[in-house]
Design an enzyme around this catalytic site. Structure first.
Site, mmCIF file in Angstrom:
data_model
loop_
_atom_site.group_PDB
_atom_site.id
_atom_site.type_symbol
_atom_site.label_atom_id
_atom_site.label_comp_id
_atom_site.label_asym_id
_atom_site.label_seq_id
_atom_site.Cartn_x
_atom_site.Cartn_y
_atom_site.Cartn_z
ATOM 1 N N ASP A 1 -1.907 9.474 -10.731
ATOM 2 C CA ASP A 1 -1.803 8.387 -11.714
ATOM 3 C C ASP A 1 -0.346 8.114 -12.086
ATOM 4 O O ASP A 1 0.068 6.950 -12.216
ATOM 5 C CB ASP A 1 -2.595 8.745 -12.977
ATOM 6 C CG ASP A 1 -4.103 8.677 -12.757
ATOM 7 O OD1 ASP A 1 -4.524 8.145 -11.713
ATOM 8 O OD2 ASP A 1 -4.841 9.164 -13.632
ATOM 9 N N ASP B 1 0.849 -1.190 0.000
ATOM 10 C CA ASP B 1 0.000 0.000 0.000
ATOM 11 C C ASP B 1 0.889 1.246 0.000
ATOM 12 O O ASP B 1 1.859 1.328 0.752
ATOM 13 C CB ASP B 1 -0.889 -0.004 1.242
ATOM 14 C CG ASP B 1 -1.889 1.135 1.239
ATOM 15 O OD1 ASP B 1 -2.891 1.027 0.532
ATOM 16 O OD2 ASP B 1 -1.649 2.145 1.942
ATOM 17 N N HIS C 1 -4.986 14.456 -9.355
ATOM 18 C CA HIS C 1 -5.132 13.080 -9.828
ATOM 19 C C HIS C 1 -4.182 12.713 -10.976
ATOM 20 O O HIS C 1 -3.709 11.575 -11.028
ATOM 21 C CB HIS C 1 -6.586 12.820 -10.226
ATOM 22 C CG HIS C 1 -7.501 12.741 -9.031
ATOM 23 N ND1 HIS C 1 -7.552 11.651 -8.197
ATOM 24 C CD2 HIS C 1 -8.377 13.637 -8.520
ATOM 25 C CE1 HIS C 1 -8.432 11.851 -7.236
ATOM 26 N NE2 HIS C 1 -8.944 13.068 -7.403
ATOM 27 N N ASN D 1 -2.829 12.630 -3.574
ATOM 28 C CA ASN D 1 -3.787 13.014 -4.614
ATOM 29 C C ASN D 1 -4.390 14.388 -4.344
ATOM 30 O O ASN D 1 -4.538 15.207 -5.247
ATOM 31 C CB ASN D 1 -4.912 11.972 -4.699
ATOM 32 C CG ASN D 1 -4.740 11.026 -5.874
ATOM 33 O OD1 ASN D 1 -3.984 11.295 -6.800
ATOM 34 N ND2 ASN D 1 -5.451 9.916 -5.840
ATOM 35 N N GLU E 1 -4.609 2.237 -4.580
ATOM 36 C CA GLU E 1 -3.155 2.358 -4.410
ATOM 37 C C GLU E 1 -2.539 1.099 -3.829
ATOM 38 O O GLU E 1 -1.423 1.120 -3.317
ATOM 39 C CB GLU E 1 -2.826 3.552 -3.506
ATOM 40 C CG GLU E 1 -3.237 3.417 -2.052
ATOM 41 C CD GLU E 1 -4.665 3.841 -1.763
ATOM 42 O OE1 GLU E 1 -4.960 4.134 -0.597
ATOM 43 O OE2 GLU E 1 -5.492 3.874 -2.700
#
Length: 312
Positions: free
Chosen positions: A189, A172, A185, A180, A216
């Site tokens: 990404d 994780d 975003h 984010n 994630e």
């Protein structure tokens, strides 16, 4: 340049084998076997893209071999062409009803054989591409959750037969929501893509699989890997991300991106369920996050601080 596709020729008559090898050798990678048993050994090492299979062979005939191939989930997807000196309609119907994609009668026209083989191989290439897209995460270009679950199930059953362990890592990205929220975003990404690439690069064995589990979270399936090996690899992955230089200015752990990892190992048996391994690794990941993040926790072990994990 695309990889050359592989044709496996199975025929006990050397003269026919030589003719077919010569017909396909310039355009494809060609393997050959002179018996059903020899062919079985070859396909266990590597699944070909097309099998051209003589029906009439001493010992195991083509129909028997085809039946065995159909019992294997991976080999079931390989198109098979039956090759025979008999041109009876009943024989052709039997082969096609079993699932063969074509039925050739000897002597084979080489020009026609090339065209038919090319058409079947092109269809196989398209099917393989669609199958890969179905199990690939479009953002990170590694396996998606479906691909992970399919692969884990296969490796679980294989390990149950061989008596070897299977390990699983769950990963994780720490404080990814804050990443984010702060960077946006598109940057999030890009972060996911970079972490996925680092994970995939750090896995050194072809049998190891990296996948995006969701959001994630990532997972790694490690066949034939004992607990100690899983722990070492988990620490390498954590260090690879720590050394990557990726910035996370809103992480309580410092001005850098970090990951938490949970590791678990089981010796599978046919009565068990791969979900057991996932649950163990997931619980270990929860313990790693609950214990402060940026660390490795191995299922069944007391929560280990980062300093102890690195010194162990």
């Amino acid at each position: 340049m695309s990889k050359r596709q592989t044709i496996l020729l199975v025929d006990d008559e050397t003269r026919h084998l030589k003719v077919l090898v010569k017909a396909f050798l310039n355009d494809y990678r060609v393997l050959f076997a002179r018996s059903g048993d020899e062919a079985l050994q070859l396909v266990q090492q590597e699944a070909p893209d097309l099998i051209i299979l003589d029906v009439m062979m001493p010992g195991m005939d083509g129909y028997q071999l085809f039946g065995l191939l159909q019992q294997d989930q991976a080999l079931r997807q390989v198109p098979v062409i039956f090759l025979t000196g008999r041109d009876g309609e009943a024989d052709e119907r039997r082969g096609l009803e079993m699932g063969a994609v074509d039925y050739w009668t000897k002597p084979v026209s080489i020009d026609i054989a090339r065209i038919r083989a090319r058409n079947h191989l092109e269809l196989k290439r398209h099917r393989d591409l669609l199958a890969k897209l179905a199990i690939t995460d479009s953002l990170c270009d590694i396996a998606n959750r479906r691909g992970f679950e399919d692969y884990l199930a296969r490796e679980w059953h294989r390990a149950a037969r061989t008596g070897r362990p299977v390990s699983l890592l769950m990963i994780d990205i720490d404080y990814f929501k804050a990443f984010n929220d702060h960077y946006g975003h598109p940057a999030g990404d890009q972060c996911l893509r970079q972490v996925a690439a680092l994970i995939d690069k750090t896995l050194s064995r072809p049998a190891d699989l990296a996948a995006r589990y969701g959001g994630e979270e990532f997972v790694c399936v490690l066949p034939e890997t004992p607990e100690a090996g899983a722990r070492v690899l988990a620490q390498k992955l954590r260090q690879a991300v720590a050394d990557s230089g990726m910035v996370h200015g809103h992480s309580p752990l410092g001005n850098r991106l970090t990951i938490s990892l949970g590791a678990a190992t089981l010796q599978p048996d046919e009565a068990g369920d791969p979900a057991e391994l996932v649950e163990l690794a997931d619980q270990a990941l929860y313990d790693a996050k609950n214990g402060g993040r940026d660390r490795v926790v191995v299922a069944g072990m007391v929560l280990t601080t980062l300093a102890k994990a690195e010194s162990g």
